[in-house]
Design a protein around this motif. Structure first.
Motif, PDB file in Angstrom:
ATOM      1  N   ASN A  96       0.934  -1.093   0.085  1.00 54.23           N
ATOM      2  CA  ASN A  96       0.081   0.239   0.131  1.00 54.23           C
ATOM      3  C   ASN A  96       0.931   1.145  -0.094  1.00 54.23           C
ATOM      4  OD1 ASN A  96      -2.625  -1.481   0.081  1.00 54.23           O
ATOM      5  ND2 ASN A  96      -2.336  -1.404   2.410  1.00 54.23           N
ATOM      6  N   ASP A  97       0.386   2.346  -0.722  1.00 52.11           N
ATOM      7  CA  ASP A  97       0.877   3.576  -1.027  1.00 52.11           C
ATOM      8  C   ASP A  97       2.714   3.588  -1.101  1.00 52.11           C
ATOM      9  OD1 ASP A  97      -1.472   4.837  -0.445  1.00 52.11           O
ATOM     10  OD2 ASP A  97      -1.257   4.567   1.703  1.00 52.11           O
ATOM     11  N   THR A  98       2.993   2.592  -2.115  1.00 50.09           N
ATOM     12  CA  THR A  98       4.363   2.533  -2.162  1.00 50.09           C
ATOM     13  C   THR A  98       4.697   2.571  -3.452  1.00 50.09           C
ATOM     14  OG1 THR A  98       4.629   0.754  -0.342  1.00 50.09           O
ATOM     15  CG2 THR A  98       6.475   0.928  -1.844  1.00 50.09           C
ATOM     16  N   THR A  99       5.677   3.328  -3.933  1.00 48.42           N
ATOM     17  CA  THR A  99       6.170   3.584  -5.272  1.00 48.42           C
ATOM     18  C   THR A  99       7.589   3.278  -5.650  1.00 48.42           C
ATOM     19  OG1 THR A  99       6.110   5.912  -4.995  1.00 48.42           O
ATOM     20  CG2 THR A  99       4.309   5.214  -6.211  1.00 48.42           C
ATOM     21  N   ALA A 100       8.301   3.327  -6.570  1.00 50.53           N
ATOM     22  CA  ALA A 100       9.660   3.092  -6.829  1.00 50.53           C
ATOM     23  C   ALA A 100       9.641   3.609  -8.324  1.00 50.53           C
ATOM     24  CB  ALA A 100      10.163   1.782  -6.621  1.00 50.53           C
ATOM     25  N   ALA A 101      10.929   4.228  -8.462  1.00 53.48           N
ATOM     26  CA  ALA A 101      11.259   4.717  -9.778  1.00 53.48           C
ATOM     27  C   ALA A 101      12.918   4.517  -9.925  1.00 53.48           C
ATOM     28  CB  ALA A 101      11.215   6.110  -9.897  1.00 53.48           C
ATOM     29  N   ILE A 102      13.057   4.215 -11.516  1.00 55.12           N
ATOM     30  CA  ILE A 102      14.645   4.429 -11.725  1.00 55.12           C
ATOM     31  C   ILE A 102      14.620   5.103 -13.206  1.00 55.12           C
ATOM     32  CG2 ILE A 102      14.237   2.078 -13.169  1.00 55.12           C
ATOM     33  CD1 ILE A 102      17.120   1.309 -12.210  1.00 55.12           C
ATOM     34  N   MET A 103      15.890   5.876 -13.156  1.00 56.02           N
ATOM     35  CA  MET A 103      15.797   6.586 -14.449  1.00 56.02           C
ATOM     36  C   MET A 103      17.592   6.862 -14.798  1.00 56.02           C
ATOM     37  SD  MET A 103      14.560  10.468 -15.145  1.00 56.02           S
ATOM     38  CE  MET A 103      12.804   9.744 -15.117  1.00 56.02           C
ATOM     39  N   ILE A 104      17.885   6.686 -15.948  1.00 53.78           N
ATOM     40  CA  ILE A 104      19.228   6.846 -16.683  1.00 53.78           C
ATOM     41  C   ILE A 104      19.167   8.215 -17.385  1.00 53.78           C
ATOM     42  CG2 ILE A 104      19.996   4.727 -15.827  1.00 53.78           C
ATOM     43  CD1 ILE A 104      19.663   3.958 -18.691  1.00 53.78           C
ATOM     44  N   THR A 105      20.207   8.858 -17.408  1.00 55.67           N
ATOM     45  CA  THR A 105      20.221   9.913 -18.360  1.00 55.67           C
ATOM     46  C   THR A 105      21.579  10.056 -19.071  1.00 55.67           C
ATOM     47  OG1 THR A 105      21.024  11.485 -16.683  1.00 55.67           O
ATOM     48  CG2 THR A 105      18.587  11.532 -17.205  1.00 55.67           C
ATOM     49  N   LYS A 106      21.645  10.557 -20.502  1.00 56.20           N
ATOM     50  CA  LYS A 106      22.640  10.760 -21.099  1.00 56.20           C
ATOM     51  C   LYS A 106      22.924  12.268 -21.734  1.00 56.20           C
ATOM     52  CE  LYS A 106      26.592   9.622 -23.605  1.00 56.20           C
ATOM     53  NZ  LYS A 106      26.954  11.129 -24.270  1.00 56.20           N
ATOM     54  N   ARG A 107      23.792  13.015 -21.330  1.00 61.08           N
ATOM     55  CA  ARG A 107      23.892  14.497 -21.916  1.00 61.08           C
ATOM     56  C   ARG A 107      24.903  14.473 -22.856  1.00 61.08           C
ATOM     57  NH1 ARG A 107      22.836  18.719 -17.010  1.00 61.08           N
ATOM     58  NH2 ARG A 107      20.605  18.752 -16.832  1.00 61.08           N
ATOM     59  N   ASP A 108      24.878  15.450 -23.915  1.00 67.05           N
ATOM     60  CA  ASP A 108      25.897  15.634 -24.977  1.00 67.05           C
ATOM     61  C   ASP A 108      25.907  17.006 -25.532  1.00 67.05           C
ATOM     62  OD1 ASP A 108      27.879  14.819 -26.607  1.00 67.05           O
ATOM     63  OD2 ASP A 108      26.809  13.192 -27.500  1.00 67.05           O
ATOM     64  N   GLY A 109      26.855  17.411 -26.344  1.00 71.02           N
ATOM     65  CA  GLY A 109      26.694  18.455 -26.749  1.00 71.02           C
ATOM     66  C   GLY A 109      27.866  19.526 -26.202  1.00 71.02           C
ATOM     67  N   ASN A 110      27.407  20.899 -26.526  1.00 68.54           N
ATOM     68  CA  ASN A 110      28.374  22.062 -26.110  1.00 68.54           C
ATOM     69  C   ASN A 110      27.381  23.089 -25.681  1.00 68.54           C
ATOM     70  OD1 ASN A 110      30.814  20.814 -26.870  1.00 68.54           O
ATOM     71  ND2 ASN A 110      30.057  21.012 -28.882  1.00 68.54           N
ATOM     72  N   ALA A 111      28.055  24.170 -24.935  1.00 66.28           N
ATOM     73  CA  ALA A 111      27.465  25.396 -24.469  1.00 66.28           C
ATOM     74  C   ALA A 111      28.084  26.586 -25.071  1.00 66.28           C
ATOM     75  CB  ALA A 111      27.738  25.346 -22.884  1.00 66.28           C
ATOM     76  N   LEU A 112      26.998  27.197 -25.601  1.00 71.09           N
ATOM     77  CA  LEU A 112      27.384  28.827 -26.123  1.00 71.09           C
ATOM     78  C   LEU A 112      27.791  29.457 -25.151  1.00 71.09           C
ATOM     79  CD1 LEU A 112      27.146  30.372 -28.772  1.00 71.09           C
ATOM     80  CD2 LEU A 112      24.962  31.256 -27.688  1.00 71.09           C
ATOM     81  N   THR A 113      27.429  29.591 -23.771  1.00 75.49           N
ATOM     82  CA  THR A 113      27.814  30.367 -22.796  1.00 75.49           C
ATOM     83  C   THR A 113      29.513  30.284 -22.653  1.00 75.49           C
ATOM     84  OG1 THR A 113      25.922  30.574 -21.798  1.00 75.49           O
ATOM     85  CG2 THR A 113      27.749  31.054 -20.545  1.00 75.49           C
ATOM     86  N   ASN A 114      29.959  29.033 -22.647  1.00 76.51           N
ATOM     87  CA  ASN A 114      31.343  28.725 -22.519  1.00 76.51           C
ATOM     88  C   ASN A 114      32.213  29.218 -23.820  1.00 76.51           C
ATOM     89  OD1 ASN A 114      30.731  27.970 -20.092  1.00 76.51           O
ATOM     90  ND2 ASN A 114      30.846  25.664 -20.585  1.00 76.51           N
ATOM     91  N   GLU A 115      31.573  29.004 -25.029  1.00 78.90           N
ATOM     92  CA  GLU A 115      32.299  29.150 -25.886  1.00 78.90           C
ATOM     93  C   GLU A 115      32.203  30.670 -26.764  1.00 78.90           C
ATOM     94  OE1 GLU A 115      31.174  26.263 -29.361  1.00 78.90           O
ATOM     95  OE2 GLU A 115      31.671  24.644 -27.927  1.00 78.90           O
TER      96      GLU A 115
END
Length: 438
Positions: A96-115
């Motif tokens: 009862n009243d129990t949930t779970a989650a799993i998530m993975i992410t992958k980032r890529d690319g470049n930032a205009l602010t830095n460049e």
């Protein structure tokens, strides 16, 4: 294995789907929940049984129109792939009243602010692409279990999670970093880890009255969690390098003012990890602290649709002056949901956000430059330290919600004193965010 740019992947996927758009199941219909559809009904069936799967790609492009440290025009693209699953353990296992989650992410690319935007010798403050950062690696972003007690008035959450998942959380209707989501991770990132980083943590929320909730949490401070040198760093589960704990406390009020919903939160944190003094070399403090205020209020309602109307959000963070480079941040944002009857899910947004650099940090920068023989701004000397003050970010955008599966957000950004350096020209940036839910 060759590195594959997520933007190219998403472009290929979209091209394939477009070529199939004339086929049955109408992938481009405006009521399409997922671009890959309902798997012949299996997806909804699994969700009804307690298994909910998510997959999305977000890309954020930015082009410098004028100004900045380097005004040579260029376009950079940052991207993020997110794969997740949520489990209703009441339906699956009878818990009862129990949930779970799993998530993975992958980032890529470049930032205009830095460049292009900021002086590369200065500490980064804002970013015109909020999904850039924390390394171009796969990361375990969530892996937690949450259990409710006393009719869910008390909720206990344990596992791997980001800090702003449950504390100092805020709306994200913008592409600019400081206008999107929780603010603490942008100013005290050495102890407060936002998405996509997760840490070992536990928190408890108690709804002690219909409109009132109080929460407290304990989150490890572990520099290994934010390493980006190898592919395995994003899945670090070890605790050998834990340096302390960040302990947030937050009080939330969710009233209805004039019949319209709002949320107001005040919070504070204390970190037990040792912190270096921001000005005095060799001086170390036993910990550090911060305070914050978050608010969001619907101001108007259009017609009978309770979601359409004008919203406002204001957020502020106040950091420990002894140990933090950014002393405070402020954010004021407005967005209008459903501006046109023909586009009830679209939005128009206007936001203002500011970083204030600690004057003790600025005094140290000035002293360093004087010791090296610099008494005014030098645009090219490698050992000159730019003097940083405050930075203002402004964004105007339009969110085109083609369907629940496809969001397109063109935006225009203005950055005053990039990275807080007044000698750097104010910058104008054109941006485009695209999110696709598969």
């Amino acid at each position: 294995m060759k590195k594959v740019n997520l933007m190219k992947m998403s472009a290929v996927s979209l091209a394939i789907l477009f070529s199939q758009g004339v086929m049955a199941n109408e992938p481009w219909s405006q009521d399409r929940q997922w671009l890959f559809g309902d798997w012949n009904g299996k997806r909804q069936q699994l969700e009804d049984q307690g298994y909910k799967f998510t997959a999305s790609i977000m890309s954020q492009a930015a082009t410098n129109i004028d100004g900045g440290y380097n005004d040579n025009n260029t376009t950079t693209v940052a991207s993020q792939l997110t794969l997740g699953a949520n489990f209703d353990l009441n339906k699956i296992a009878g818990w009862n009243d129990t949930t779970a989650a799993i998530m993975i992410t992958k980032r890529d690319g470049n930032a205009l602010t830095n460049e292009r935007i900021k002086d590369p010798r200065s500490t980064t403050l804002g970013n015109s692409q909020e999904i850039y950062g924390r390394g171009k690696i796969w990361r375990l972003t969530q892996a937690w279990v949450k259990k409710g007690f006393d009719d869910n008035k008390v909720q206990v959450k344990v596992g791997r999670m980001g800090m702003s998942d449950d504390f100092n959380s805020s709306q994200c209707e913008f592409q600019n970093l400081l206008l999107c989501g929780g603010q603490l991770g942008k100013s005290i990132g050495s102890i407060w880890y936002n998405w996509p980083v997760s840490v070992w943590a536990a928190n408890v929320k108690y709804q002690f009255a219909p409109e009132w909730t109080i929460g407290v949490g304990v989150y490890e401070v572990n520099p290994d969690d934010i390493k980006t040198q190898s592919a395995s760093d994003g899945f670090n589960l070890g605790m050998n390098n834990v340096q302390g704990a960040t302990i947030p406390v937050e009080l939330a009020w969710k009233p209805k003012l004039n019949g319209l919903p709002g949320e107001y939160k005040i919070g504070a944190l204390y970190s037990t990890a040792e912190a270096k003094d921001i000005k005095t070399a060799g001086k170390v403090h036993d910990g550090k602290h911060s305070f914050w205020f978050n608010s969001q209020q619907q101001l108007t309602q259009r017609g009978d649709d309770s979601k359409r109307g004008l919203y406002v959000g204001f957020n502020a963070v106040f950091n420990d002056k002894a140990t933090t480079f950014v002393q405070s941040t402020q954010q004021l944002a407005f967005w209008y949901k459903g501006p046109f009857d023909s586009r009830p899910a679209d939005e128009i947004g206007l936001g203002f956000a500011r970083y204030d650099v600690n004057n003790r940090a600025r005094d140290k920068e000035i002293a360093t430059d004087i010791s090296r023989g610099y008494f005014s701004y030098d645009p090219i000397a490698s050992n000159y330290v730019p003097i940083q003050r405050s930075e203002l970010n402004v964004e105007l955008n339009y969110t085109y919600q083609w369907s629940p599966a496809v969001m397109i957000r063109p935006n225009l950004q203005y950055i005053h004193q990039p990275a807080g350096v007044k000698e750097v020209d104010d910058a104008w940036v054109a941006g485009l965010s695209v999110r696709v839910n598969f």
